[in-house]
Design a protein around this motif. Structure first.
Motif, PDB file in Angstrom:
ATOM      1  N   PHE A 192       2.860  -2.439   4.666  1.00  0.00           N
ATOM      2  CA  PHE A 192       3.145  -2.327   6.107  1.00  0.00           C
ATOM      3  C   PHE A 192       2.856  -3.445   6.353  1.00  0.00           C
ATOM      4  CE2 PHE A 192       2.553   2.695   5.158  1.00  0.00           C
ATOM      5  CZ  PHE A 192       3.366   2.757   5.764  1.00  0.00           C
TER       6      PHE A 192
ATOM      7  N   TRP B  30       4.314  13.344  -7.647  1.00  0.00           N
ATOM      8  CA  TRP B  30       5.119  13.651  -7.863  1.00  0.00           C
ATOM      9  C   TRP B  30       6.339  13.096  -8.522  1.00  0.00           C
ATOM     10  CZ3 TRP B  30       6.353  17.998  -4.250  1.00  0.00           C
ATOM     11  CH2 TRP B  30       5.368  19.154  -4.374  1.00  0.00           C
ATOM     12  N   LEU B  31       7.064  11.214  -8.180  1.00  0.00           N
ATOM     13  CA  LEU B  31       7.664  10.539  -8.189  1.00  0.00           C
ATOM     14  C   LEU B  31       7.544  10.559 -10.175  1.00  0.00           C
ATOM     15  CD1 LEU B  31       7.320   8.286  -5.493  1.00  0.00           C
ATOM     16  CD2 LEU B  31       8.856   9.686  -6.195  1.00  0.00           C
TER      17      LEU B  31
ATOM     18  N   VAL C 289       0.279   6.291  13.094  1.00  0.00           N
ATOM     19  CA  VAL C 289       0.519   4.560  12.275  1.00  0.00           C
ATOM     20  C   VAL C 289       2.284   5.079  13.312  1.00  0.00           C
ATOM     21  CG1 VAL C 289       1.283   4.149   9.944  1.00  0.00           C
ATOM     22  CG2 VAL C 289      -0.720   5.511  10.491  1.00  0.00           C
TER      23      VAL C 289
ATOM     24  N   ILE D  84       0.079   7.379   4.260  1.00  0.00           N
ATOM     25  CA  ILE D  84       0.153   6.271   3.320  1.00  0.00           C
ATOM     26  C   ILE D  84       0.469   6.160   1.614  1.00  0.00           C
ATOM     27  CG2 ILE D  84      -0.092   3.303   3.056  1.00  0.00           C
ATOM     28  CD1 ILE D  84      -0.462   3.291   5.729  1.00  0.00           C
ATOM     29  N   ALA D  85      -1.521   6.269   1.560  1.00  0.00           N
ATOM     30  CA  ALA D  85      -1.597   6.932   0.031  1.00  0.00           C
ATOM     31  C   ALA D  85      -0.460   7.934  -1.121  1.00  0.00           C
ATOM     32  CB  ALA D  85      -2.320   7.317  -0.448  1.00  0.00           C
ATOM     33  N   LEU D  86      -0.359   8.966   0.365  1.00  0.00           N
ATOM     34  CA  LEU D  86       0.929   9.505  -0.523  1.00  0.00           C
ATOM     35  C   LEU D  86       2.471   9.699  -0.126  1.00  0.00           C
ATOM     36  CD1 LEU D  86      -1.403  13.097   0.343  1.00  0.00           C
ATOM     37  CD2 LEU D  86      -0.835  12.851  -1.554  1.00  0.00           C
ATOM     38  N   GLY D  87       2.388   8.914   0.428  1.00  0.00           N
ATOM     39  CA  GLY D  87       3.938   8.130   0.738  1.00  0.00           C
ATOM     40  C   GLY D  87       4.686   9.185   1.711  1.00  0.00           C
TER      41      GLY D  87
ATOM     42  N   LEU E  80       3.985  10.894  10.026  1.00  0.00           N
ATOM     43  CA  LEU E  80       2.887   9.500   9.592  1.00  0.00           C
ATOM     44  C   LEU E  80       2.464   9.343  10.834  1.00  0.00           C
ATOM     45  CD1 LEU E  80       2.303   6.775   7.679  1.00  0.00           C
ATOM     46  CD2 LEU E  80       4.501   5.756   7.758  1.00  0.00           C
TER      47      LEU E  80
ATOM     48  N   VAL F  25       8.576  13.874  -0.601  1.00  0.00           N
ATOM     49  CA  VAL F  25       7.564  13.711  -1.007  1.00  0.00           C
ATOM     50  C   VAL F  25       6.214  13.739  -0.043  1.00  0.00           C
ATOM     51  CG1 VAL F  25       6.288  10.862  -0.640  1.00  0.00           C
ATOM     52  CG2 VAL F  25       9.097  11.297  -1.919  1.00  0.00           C
TER      53      VAL F  25
ATOM     54  N   GLN G  34       4.415  17.129  -0.960  1.00  0.00           N
ATOM     55  CA  GLN G  34       3.264  16.372  -1.967  1.00  0.00           C
ATOM     56  C   GLN G  34       1.798  16.491  -0.916  1.00  0.00           C
ATOM     57  OE1 GLN G  34       2.536  13.461  -5.262  1.00  0.00           O
ATOM     58  NE2 GLN G  34       4.234  12.542  -3.884  1.00  0.00           N
TER      59      GLN G  34
ATOM     60  N   ASP H 286       1.271  -1.568  -0.126  1.00  0.00           N
ATOM     61  CA  ASP H 286      -0.261  -0.270  -0.109  1.00  0.00           C
ATOM     62  C   ASP H 286       1.112   0.887  -0.008  1.00  0.00           C
ATOM     63  OD1 ASP H 286       1.306  -0.606   2.305  1.00  0.00           O
ATOM     64  OD2 ASP H 286      -1.420  -0.659   3.380  1.00  0.00           O
ATOM     65  N   TYR H 287       1.826   1.083  -0.193  1.00  0.00           N
ATOM     66  CA  TYR H 287       2.919   2.079   0.022  1.00  0.00           C
ATOM     67  C   TYR H 287       3.828   2.147  -1.222  1.00  0.00           C
ATOM     68  CZ  TYR H 287       6.835   4.612   2.163  1.00  0.00           C
ATOM     69  OH  TYR H 287       7.885   5.569   2.364  1.00  0.00           O
ATOM     70  N   CYS H 288       4.153   3.508  -1.811  1.00  0.00           N
ATOM     71  CA  CYS H 288       4.626   2.964  -2.859  1.00  0.00           C
ATOM     72  C   CYS H 288       6.115   3.973  -2.798  1.00  0.00           C
ATOM     73  CB  CYS H 288       3.883   3.783  -4.349  1.00  0.00           C
ATOM     74  SG  CYS H 288       5.337   4.574  -6.161  1.00  0.00           S
TER      75      CYS H 288
ATOM     76  N   TRP I 171      -1.096   4.865  -6.547  1.00  0.00           N
ATOM     77  CA  TRP I 171      -0.796   5.548  -5.054  1.00  0.00           C
ATOM     78  C   TRP I 171      -0.603   6.974  -5.859  1.00  0.00           C
ATOM     79  CZ3 TRP I 171       1.740   1.578  -7.451  1.00  0.00           C
ATOM     80  CH2 TRP I 171       2.271   0.232  -7.562  1.00  0.00           C
ATOM     81  N   ALA I 172      -1.510   7.725  -4.967  1.00  0.00           N
ATOM     82  CA  ALA I 172      -1.541   9.046  -5.150  1.00  0.00           C
ATOM     83  C   ALA I 172      -0.392  10.133  -4.934  1.00  0.00           C
ATOM     84  CB  ALA I 172      -2.325   9.715  -3.924  1.00  0.00           C
ATOM     85  N   GLY I 173       0.618   9.015  -4.330  1.00  0.00           N
ATOM     86  CA  GLY I 173       1.898   9.811  -3.868  1.00  0.00           C
ATOM     87  C   GLY I 173       2.538   9.085  -5.376  1.00  0.00           C
TER      88      GLY I 173
ATOM     89  N   THR J  58       5.979   9.752   5.393  1.00  0.00           N
ATOM     90  CA  THR J  58       6.893   9.752   5.760  1.00  0.00           C
ATOM     91  C   THR J  58       7.035   9.826   7.727  1.00  0.00           C
ATOM     92  OG1 THR J  58       8.895   8.947   5.140  1.00  0.00           O
ATOM     93  CG2 THR J  58       7.113   7.327   5.337  1.00  0.00           C
TER      94      THR J  58
END
Lengths: 158, 384
Positions: A71, A101-102, B244, B230-233, B239, B351, B354, A45-47, A96-98, B235
């Motif tokens: 996770f 930018w990547l 979490v 988590i969706a946006l990465g 987070l 990251v 964002q 679930d985490y990119c 993954w919304a994140g 940390t």
């Protein structure tokens, strides 16, 4: 997990380990499906990161790398695929919304296009810059002189 | 603007169904030169009056092409460059880089080097959090914490200066271990610092934790859920403040973190106030780790056997550490030569930034400043 994926998707997946780290090499055509399965069924679930490597001597020059983390499993997985110059790859922003930018950074640095990306444009370099610096044929001192002269009003940035 | 200005009618504040300001969107530009963006960050805000409808970050002003430089330097020569990414946590950057190359070379730093690395990295976490606290509080309007935190951060920088001669861009670690043995009195000075610093955290908390202005300016501001993180990465402390419980030092221990006893502080609400509490608690945990590490500092070598000319076997490795800002990862592809074929840095600040859009929607303009501060970004790392 990889055995399960292999049995349902056949020969397009190759699972490898180097220095204790798992990664798989996937056919370009299967990337959207595999990433979706990893995200939805295998709980990745985490990119963590999306990046690319340029191999100019290869027929398919670019290798795109997704670093994923789960996770629930506390496990990492790298997914790699190879594409030729000018080819594009499906965007993983819906997963993954994140990734937004990547993927923009990969586009900026390598010129790889992501289909379905909501706003694919340069991120670190200015709009209108020519060239993609992390390609191997882009010299370390090279720059877009025209851009520098027009926008900064100087002969050269060197 | 609509014709309200031209009609010359007085503002009607009594009728609530009519919006006070018309729904016209106002686009304003913040930065790139702005004292509260902690560097050169440009934010384009879309506003409805004082309310933020959305924003877009424009970054890259500090782009130096670190990844390209990495491909043109040997493994050893690139080591000082990593200090210049997150320049307030240079030691952490070096830790991540050295460990990644060690993985490629298949060597491990000796126990004494590991201990010294943990001590210096955790000191760096404290220093980074202190700098964050001082500037974040200053942005919100409390000027005193800045003086307190900078006064105490100086003690850490003094230890660095004595150890390796530099205060900011330290280049403290080498691939395979350490270059320098600790100086005479290193252990005593670190212990003295811990004794000195413990009551200082209470002092910071006294200034802010129950301070009414601070609480009003930070509680329920910039809320982000654990799921969104988590969706946006996202940390790091951000987070964890969203509930979490994830810290790479525990989840996938590197160096010798598994030898030390410490907790992972978490928050519940994922707001600016919780992130503040999490970072305060993290400083206390860092003190705990350093105390254990310095008490059990083993004797022995500080450098593993590494070749003078480093040629890691062809292969690729991704390794990440828990930097003060979140997961800092290095992905290095080696082709068997003295230079990396590809060197990718996965910066936590880039990251995490964002999430700014998600966190600021519906907030007031003044809260954007608070949210940029609470994300704890360093633009040198965002742009690389």
């Amino acid at each position: 997990m990889v055995a399960k994926l292999k049995s349902s998707y056949g020969s397009g997946i190759e699972a490898l380990t180097y220095a204790g780290q798992n990664y798989m090499v996937v056919d370009r055509s299967m990337i959207p499906e595999i990433l979706q399965v990893l995200r939805n069924e295998e709980q990745f679930d985490y990119c963590v990161d999306i990046t690319a490597v340029h191999y100019p001597q290869r027929e398919r020059q670019f290798e795109i790398v997704w670093v994923l983390y789960s996770f629930a499993r506390n496990e990492r997985m790298r997914v790699k695929t190879q594409i030729a110059d000018g080819e594009s790859i499906a965007s993983s922003v819906p997963l993954w919304a994140g990734a937004n930018w990547l993927e923009r950074e990969v586009f900026d640095m390598f010129g790889i296009k992501f289909d379905g990306h909501p706003d694919l444009k340069r991120i670190l370099l200015p709009e209108g810059w020519k060239g993609h610096p992390l390609r191997k044929d882009y010299g370390i001192l090279q720059q877009d002189n025209e851009w520098v002269q027009i926008n900064l009003g100087i002969e050269s940035g060197q | 603007m609509t014709d309200r200005n031209s009609s010359l009618s007085p503002l009607d504040l009594e009728t609530p169904e009519k919006p006070f300001l018309d729904a016209n969107e106002l686009v304003i530009n913040m930065g790139p030169q702005h004292p509260a963006t902690h560097g050169v960050l440009r934010v384009i805000l879309r506003l409805d009056g004082e309310k933020v409808l959305g924003l877009e970050c424009v970054i890259g002003y500090l782009h130096r092409g670190v990844e390209k430089i990495g491909e043109h330097r040997t493994y050893t020569m690139f080591n000082p460059y990593v200090d210049r990414m997150d320049y307030v946590a240079a030691v952490s950057n070096g830790m991540g880089y050295c460990e990644t190359v060690e993985k490629l070379l298949n060597v491990e730093a000796p126990p004494r080097a590991q201990h010294v690395r943990v001590i210096l990295t955790e000191l760096n976490r404290i220093a980074s959090h202190q700098l964050w606290l001082g500037t974040h509080a200053l942005d919100i309007g409390a000027i005193t914490p800045l003086f307190y935190t900078f006064r105490d951060r100086e003690e850490i920088l003094k230890i660095y200066e004595k150890y390796c001669g530099a205060r900011l861009t330290t280049h403290a670690f080498r691939i395979g271990g350490l270059q320098y043995e600790t100086y005479n009195g290193f252990e005593r000075e670190v212990k003295n610092f811990l004794d000195f610093f413990r009551p200082k955290i209470d002092e910071y908390e006294e200034l802010l934790t129950t301070n009414r202005i601070w609480v009003e300016r930070t509680r329920n501001i910039g809320v982000i859920s654990g799921k969104d993180c988590i969706a946006l990465g996202v940390t790091g402390p951000v987070l964890r403040a969203s509930g979490v419980k994830w810290d790479l030092r525990k989840a996938q221990p590197y160096a010798n973190y598994k030898d030390f006893d410490f907790d992972i502080p978490t928050g519940q609400n994922g707001d600016t106030y919780d992130r503040y509490l999490v970072r305060m608690a993290e400083m206390r945990q860092s003190v705990r780790i350093i105390q254990q590490a310095v008490d059990a500092l083993p004797e022995g070598h500080i450098m593993a056997k590494v070749p003078k000319v480093m040629k890691p076997p062809a292969g690729e490795v991704y390794h990440s550490i828990e930097a003060p800002k979140g997961e800092l990862g290095y992905f290095i592809v080696s082709d068997g030569s003295t230079q990396p074929y590809r060197l990718r840095v996965r910066p936590p600040s880039f990251v995490n930034l964002q999430a700014l859009d998600v966190m600021c929607r519906g907030q007031l303009v003044a809260d954007v400043i608070a949210v940029i501060g609470t994300l704890d970004i360093v633009l040198g790392e965002v742009d690389r």
